[in-house]
Design an enzyme around this catalytic site. Structure first.
Site, PDB file in Angstrom:
ATOM      1  N   LEU A 180       0.867  -1.171   0.000  1.00  0.00           N
ATOM      2  CA  LEU A 180       0.000   0.000   0.000  1.00  0.00           C
ATOM      3  C   LEU A 180       0.904   1.221   0.000  1.00  0.00           C
ATOM      4  O   LEU A 180       1.944   1.228   0.661  1.00  0.00           O
ATOM      5  CB  LEU A 180      -0.881   0.043   1.256  1.00  0.00           C
ATOM      6  CG  LEU A 180      -2.003  -0.978   1.399  1.00  0.00           C
ATOM      7  CD1 LEU A 180      -2.732  -0.766   2.730  1.00  0.00           C
ATOM      8  CD2 LEU A 180      -3.004  -0.862   0.250  1.00  0.00           C
ATOM      9  N   ASP A 181       0.513   2.260  -0.724  1.00  0.00           N
ATOM     10  CA  ASP A 181       1.296   3.489  -0.715  1.00  0.00           C
ATOM     11  C   ASP A 181       1.370   4.053   0.697  1.00  0.00           C
ATOM     12  O   ASP A 181       0.478   3.828   1.518  1.00  0.00           O
ATOM     13  CB  ASP A 181       0.656   4.538  -1.641  1.00  0.00           C
ATOM     14  CG  ASP A 181       0.649   4.101  -3.096  1.00  0.00           C
ATOM     15  OD1 ASP A 181       1.469   3.232  -3.450  1.00  0.00           O
ATOM     16  OD2 ASP A 181      -0.178   4.623  -3.858  1.00  0.00           O
ATOM     17  N   LYS A 182       2.408   4.816   0.959  1.00  0.00           N
ATOM     18  CA  LYS A 182       2.626   5.382   2.294  1.00  0.00           C
ATOM     19  C   LYS A 182       1.394   6.137   2.796  1.00  0.00           C
ATOM     20  O   LYS A 182       0.994   5.997   3.958  1.00  0.00           O
ATOM     21  CB  LYS A 182       3.844   6.312   2.259  1.00  0.00           C
ATOM     22  CG  LYS A 182       4.150   6.967   3.596  1.00  0.00           C
ATOM     23  CD  LYS A 182       5.377   7.877   3.503  1.00  0.00           C
ATOM     24  CE  LYS A 182       5.644   8.555   4.838  1.00  0.00           C
ATOM     25  NZ  LYS A 182       6.816   9.447   4.773  1.00  0.00           N
ATOM     26  N   ARG A 186      -4.797   5.805  -8.030  1.00  0.00           N
ATOM     27  CA  ARG A 186      -4.465   7.224  -8.099  1.00  0.00           C
ATOM     28  C   ARG A 186      -4.253   7.671  -9.544  1.00  0.00           C
ATOM     29  O   ARG A 186      -4.777   8.712  -9.968  1.00  0.00           O
ATOM     30  CB  ARG A 186      -3.219   7.493  -7.253  1.00  0.00           C
ATOM     31  CG  ARG A 186      -3.406   7.153  -5.780  1.00  0.00           C
ATOM     32  CD  ARG A 186      -2.092   7.057  -5.028  1.00  0.00           C
ATOM     33  NE  ARG A 186      -1.349   8.311  -5.097  1.00  0.00           N
ATOM     34  CZ  ARG A 186      -0.073   8.430  -4.743  1.00  0.00           C
ATOM     35  NH1 ARG A 186       0.603   7.357  -4.321  1.00  0.00           N
ATOM     36  NH2 ARG A 186       0.531   9.608  -4.822  1.00  0.00           N
TER      37      ARG A 186
END
Length: 337
Positions: free
Chosen positions: A143-145, A248
């Protein structure tokens, strides 16, 4: 010069034509196999001498100096245990599922080896699979930060192999919640633009309707509208592929960037009428549900991570600014609260 696992001593004299250059730039250009970052590390460690004396990387060369550099391999990075609290949603002998907060990186990289999910797992004495990178034990997806929610981690190599294959075969069901700018047309849709690394900005990905970019990979994102709130849409999203930044970049390509995602075109602050909401300081993107087959038994397991409080508070502020009924938004979010 090729990089070696052994240290080596090099010496050269600065040419008059090189006067005015920075020490770190000169060494990086002379030894192309060493990264600029590693050159700076060697200088900071006193392994670079100018006329037999240590110097800073910013030192300006005059020409004629004798440079000595002791090139040493970077010590192998390993993930180290840290005592960091975790919200564990599920655990058995093979897997552990964590509700990752926004702001936490999943695993370390060069120059960033602390405060990650992997550090926290190791800090609780957790055994993790060792089949992959030493910095990423147990990690089968990411998962992205600045994205919160469920991440699944393998405790042993057999579980890692099974889960990795399940992700490849698209047998793991991933459901996200996102708030995006603008009003999505219709109640549901599919985005299937191919995704590649942005050739102009390496921190970004880019999406196109065809595989015209080098190394572009197919990607599919399904979405369903949960609620329209003023000039935003709250959407439920199913991922069929797991490309970097997929949600995104797909919604940015539709000109509906995820709220808070300034890398992909969102404004730093959302404006509703005459009201400017406080900055969210993260992406409004949350991995809310995850379904998978237990790698040993095959039992189907479905997990949920409630929408975090910071995103709930933001929706409340949005509803107030829009003169919207919070009850309607809560009803749309009922399965996720």
């Amino acid at each position: 010069m090729s990089q070696s696992s052994e240290s080596s001593l090099h010496e050269f004299v600065v040419a008059e034509s090189e006067a005015g250059q920075r020490l770190d730039q000169r060494i990086a250009s002379r030894f192309s196999s060493i990264s600029r970052t590693r050159v700076q590390e060697l200088i900071a460690s006193g392994l670079v001498l100018v006329n037999s004396r240590a110097a800073k990387g910013s030192h300006r060369l005059r020409g004629g100096e004798r440079i000595q550099i002791q090139i040493q391999p970077r010590p192998p990075l390993r993930a180290e245990p840290e005592s960091i609290p975790l919200d564990v949603l599920y655990e058995d002998a093979d897997v552990i599922a964590v509700n990752k907060p926004a702001g936490m990186t999943v695993h370390a990289g060069a120059g960033n080896s602390r405060g990650t999910l992997v550090n926290a797992l190791l800090g609780r004495g957790q055994a993790l699979s060792q089949g992959g990178d030493a910095l990423r034990p147990g990690i089968v997806h990411r998962l992205d930060k600045d994205t919160s929610g469920i991440i699944l981690v393998a405790k042993n190599d057999a579980a890692h192999a099974k889960l990795s294959e399940a992700f490849r075969q698209r047998q793991i069901k991933k459901t996200y919640l996102a708030l995006v700018h603008g009003l999505l047309k219709g109640d549901r849709g599919i985005v299937d633009f191919a995704i590649a690394r942005d050739p102009h900005r390496r921190t970004r990905m880019t999406a196109r309707r065809s595989l015209v970019l080098g190394n572009a990979r197919e990607a599919r994102t399904d979405w369903r509208t949960l609620a329209r709130i003023d000039s935003t849409t709250l959407a439920e999203i199913q991922l069929h592929t797991g490309r970097t930044h997929q949600i995104r970049v797909h919604f940015s390509a539709l000109r509906h960037p995820v709220v808070g995602d300034t890398l992909y075109g969102a404004t730093a602050q959302l404006r509703i009428g005459k009201t400017t909401l406080p900055p969210l300081n993260r992406n409004f993107l949350h991995a809310a549900k995850l379904g998978f087959s237990q790698p040993r038994t095959g039992e189907w397991i479905e997990l949920r991570a409630p929408l975090p409080q910071d995103l709930r508070d933001f929706l409340q502020q949005l509803a107030d600014a829009a003169g919207e009924s919070p009850a309607r938004i809560d009803a749309a979010l009922a399965p996720y609260l």
